[in-house]
Design a protein around this motif. Structure first.
Motif, short mmCIF file in Angstrom:
data_model
loop_
_atom_site.label_atom_id
_atom_site.label_comp_id
_atom_site.label_asym_id
_atom_site.label_seq_id
_atom_site.Cartn_x
_atom_site.Cartn_y
_atom_site.Cartn_z
N ILE A 1 -4.04 4.12 2.65
CA ILE A 1 -4.25 4.53 1.42
C ILE A 1 -4.27 6.08 1.07
N GLU A 2 -5.06 6.59 1.97
CA GLU A 2 -5.54 8.14 1.84
C GLU A 2 -4.06 8.98 2.18
N ALA A 3 -3.53 8.56 3.09
CA ALA A 3 -2.49 9.33 3.98
C ALA A 3 -1.21 9.01 2.95
N GLY A 4 -0.86 7.81 2.36
CA GLY A 4 0.20 7.42 1.49
C GLY A 4 0.28 8.28 0.03
N ALA A 5 -1.02 8.14 -0.38
CA ALA A 5 -0.99 9.04 -1.48
C ALA A 5 -0.90 10.70 -1.41
N LEU B 1 -8.20 7.32 -2.59
CA LEU B 1 -7.13 7.67 -3.30
C LEU B 1 -7.09 9.33 -3.84
N ILE B 2 -8.31 9.53 -4.34
CA ILE B 2 -8.20 10.82 -5.20
C ILE B 2 -8.47 11.96 -4.18
N ARG B 3 -9.28 11.60 -2.97
CA ARG B 3 -9.19 12.60 -1.89
C ARG B 3 -7.91 12.68 -1.28
N GLY B 4 -7.14 11.80 -1.10
CA GLY B 4 -5.90 11.88 -0.62
C GLY B 4 -4.82 12.45 -1.38
N SER B 5 -4.91 12.11 -2.87
CA SER B 5 -3.89 13.04 -3.52
C SER B 5 -4.35 14.31 -3.65
N ALA B 6 -5.67 14.78 -3.85
CA ALA B 6 -6.14 16.20 -4.08
C ALA B 6 -5.65 16.86 -2.74
N LEU B 7 -5.92 16.42 -1.64
CA LEU B 7 -5.80 17.27 -0.45
C LEU B 7 -4.25 17.24 -0.26
N GLY B 8 -3.47 16.50 -0.41
CA GLY B 8 -1.79 16.33 -0.34
C GLY B 8 -1.32 17.60 -1.52
N ILE C 1 0.78 -1.13 0.06
CA ILE C 1 0.15 0.07 -0.03
C ILE C 1 0.90 1.32 0.09
N GLY C 2 1.93 1.23 0.73
CA GLY C 2 2.76 2.38 0.94
C GLY C 2 3.44 2.82 -0.24
N LEU C 3 3.84 1.67 -1.16
CA LEU C 3 4.69 1.71 -2.39
C LEU C 3 3.68 2.08 -3.38
N TRP C 4 2.50 1.38 -3.53
CA TRP C 4 1.82 1.68 -4.80
C TRP C 4 1.05 2.84 -4.75
N PHE C 5 0.36 3.36 -3.37
CA PHE C 5 -0.39 4.33 -3.55
C PHE C 5 0.56 5.87 -3.32
N SER C 6 1.92 5.68 -3.02
CA SER C 6 2.74 6.59 -3.08
C SER C 6 2.97 7.08 -4.64
N VAL C 7 3.24 5.95 -5.47
CA VAL C 7 3.40 6.12 -6.74
C VAL C 7 2.14 7.03 -7.30
N LEU C 8 1.16 6.29 -7.02
CA LEU C 8 -0.16 6.95 -7.67
C LEU C 8 -0.32 8.35 -7.43
N GLY C 9 -0.11 8.68 -5.85
CA GLY C 9 -0.26 10.01 -5.44
C GLY C 9 0.80 10.98 -5.94
N GLY C 10 2.00 10.48 -6.10
CA GLY C 10 3.01 11.48 -6.72
C GLY C 10 2.84 11.64 -8.28
#
Length: 501
Positions: free
Chosen positions: A301-305, A253-260, A110-119
């Motif tokens: 998922i949300e925080a990692g993204a 995923l979308i909410r975490g990426s957008a908020l980040g 989760i940390g790896l996959w969703f960090s990539v998607l968030g990035g």
């Protein structure tokens, strides 16, 4: 623009630049894994090397190192409950609980996959909407920033796994610690006890290392090794369930990426605040909030993204207006100026190919994180084959070295040990530790923005809500805090009623 992107692609695919990106990626992954050695420190240590590099590889080294270090901080947090970077502290309990349950590959995946998607999400926003979003953020004054910080502090109330009252007490301890030193609007020494080392305040990195690493060593000593700890015999397929989780939690995923990304744009916020606020928001809107802190993937998922998307967001005001979004981009601005690439609106006119090369480096760094992240996870898990009685002294040694390396000061080692004792006492009495760190990080910003707002409004409190954006942020913040208090009172009433029956 297309011609500039073609030129930028040729610059990035240069063998020397690719070598710098790969070497920086490995360096960032290793540094991020070591508790106490933050992404900011890793970036700062690269600055002397950038003197001898052309502009593109110099910026590529900083971008790649910070991207990798933010992710790899999740690895020791998952396996040892010792986050490698402050951004990983918000969700360390969930990831470590997964390891205790025998599913470390799920937490690390989760940390790896969703960090990539968030990035990648943050990078896309940076590429498409840099000028417009930076212009919007520039319209924020001290009043808006005050409410942004208040929103982050309000989130600390329900980040903790304990009761809101205990989370509030932990937060107040953090705010009290933030008052130490001369870093205040008046420039007056506070709570320094005539110590020159205390004039600069309490250093965050030694404090964080003590509260997570040193306290864990103490807990192991007190329990005589009988306390539960992660025992990993084998790491399963890291990417096995990632597509299923992506389909199960798309909104998170979308909410975490957008908020980040949005938080990254706000100067001074950074990945730490993005991770904490995203985890808090995930718990607030979750259908299963009681599972948070027990090994539930939703918050991860949300925080990692969020923490990786904030890195790209922080570059938006840095590039367009020369306003650093975080400490890493503050260092990067210095490197840009050293390379005769002064940030500002004209950089898109004078050096468009260099800016677009930076965008492409972000894409490459995030994609490169998948294979290299997988490799570092496989290597890092071998550390758990070492007996705990051997591993704990090594961890303590790294903690001491990391704390000393910040300022080459033995005083910071003492700070690390003192806060290790404090965290041990707090956790033994079920007080969450994360709000303490959040209070220390955001306390100085809260005070600065409040004083500036009061000066602008001649001391009138109505000045905090007399602007539309400030009023909306105030309503959201007060609503979240009020809802938490009401929910806590209702829960207590239900408990008393059931006890009476």
């Amino acid at each position: 623009m297309l011609d500039a992107y073609v030129t930028a692609l040729g610059m990035v695919l240069d063998p020397y630049v690719l070598f710098v990106i790969t070497a920086s990626a490995i360096y960032g992954l290793v540094v991020g894994c070591i508790p106490g050695l933050s992404a900011t420190m890793a970036t700062a240590l690269l600055v002397p090397l950038t003197f001898f590099m052309p502009p593109v590889p110099a910026i590529a080294a900083i971008v790649t190192t910070s991207t990798m270090a933010i992710f790899s901080g999740d690895i020791p947090g998952c396996l040892l409950r010792i986050p490698g970077t402050p951004a990983s502290a918000a969700y360390v309990d969930d990831s470590y609980q997964m390891t205790l349950k025998g599913r470390p590959e799920l937490a690390l995946g989760i940390g790896l996959w969703f960090s990539v998607l968030g990035g990648l999400f943050g990078t896309a926003v940076m590429m498409v909407a840099s000028p417009a979003i930076a212009d919007f953020a520039l319209g924020f004054g001290s009043v808006e920033f005050f409410w942004i910080v208040m929103l982050g502090l309000g989130g600390a109330v329900f980040i903790g796994s304990s009761t809101p009252l205990k989370a509030c007490i932990s937060l107040l301890i953090g705010l009290l610690i933030a008052m130490v030193g001369m870093n205040n609007p008046a420039g007056q020494p506070r709570f320094t006890f005539e110590s020159t080392e205390m004039l600069g305040g309490v250093s965050l990195i030694p404090m964080m290392v003590g509260m997570f690493a040193c306290s864990e060593v103490m807990r192991h000593m007190v329990s005589d090794g009988s306390a539960p700890h992660a025992v990993v015999q084998k790491i399963g397929p890291i990417f096995a369930n990632m597509w299923r989780l992506t389909k199960q939690y798309p909104w998170q995923l979308i909410r975490g990426s957008a908020l980040g990304t949005i938080i990254g744009i706000q100067p001074g916020s950074g990945a730490d605040m993005a991770a904490w606020m995203s985890y808090a928001m995930s718990k607030r809107f979750s259908k299963e909030p009681e599972k948070f802190g027990t090994g539930h993937p939703e918050g991860l998922i949300e925080a990692g993204a969020s923490n990786n998307s904030s890195l790209a967001g922080a570059w938006i005001p840095a590039l367009v207006f020369g306003i650093p979004g975080d400490s890493i981009t503050a260092i990067a601005i210095g490197v840009l100026m050293m390379k005769n690439m002064a940030p500002g609106p004209t950089i898109f006119v004078n050096n468009p190919e260099n800016v677009y090369a930076l965008f492409l480096v972000f894409v490459i760094a995030n994609l490169l994180m998948l294979p290299l992240g997988w490799a570092i996870i496989k290597i890092a898990t071998r550390v758990l084959s070492v007996p705990r009685r051997v591993l704990m002294p090594i961890i303590l040694l790294f903690a001491i070295v990391g704390s000393y390396a910040i300022n080459n000061s033995l005083f910071d080692v003492g700070v690390m040990l003192a806060f290790g004792v404090l965290a041990f006492v707090l956790e033994e009495n079920d007080f969450p530790v994360a709000p303490v760190i959040l209070g220390v990080v955001l306390g100085p910003l809260l005070e600065e923005y409040f004083i500036n707002s009061m000066i602008k409004s001649d001391g009138r409190l109505i000045g905090l809500v007399d602007r539309p954006i400030a009023a909306v942020l105030a309503a959201i913040t007060i609503g979240i805090i009020g809802w938490t208090i009401i929910a806590s009172i209702r829960a207590s009433s239900r408990t008393e009623k059931l006890a009476g029956e």
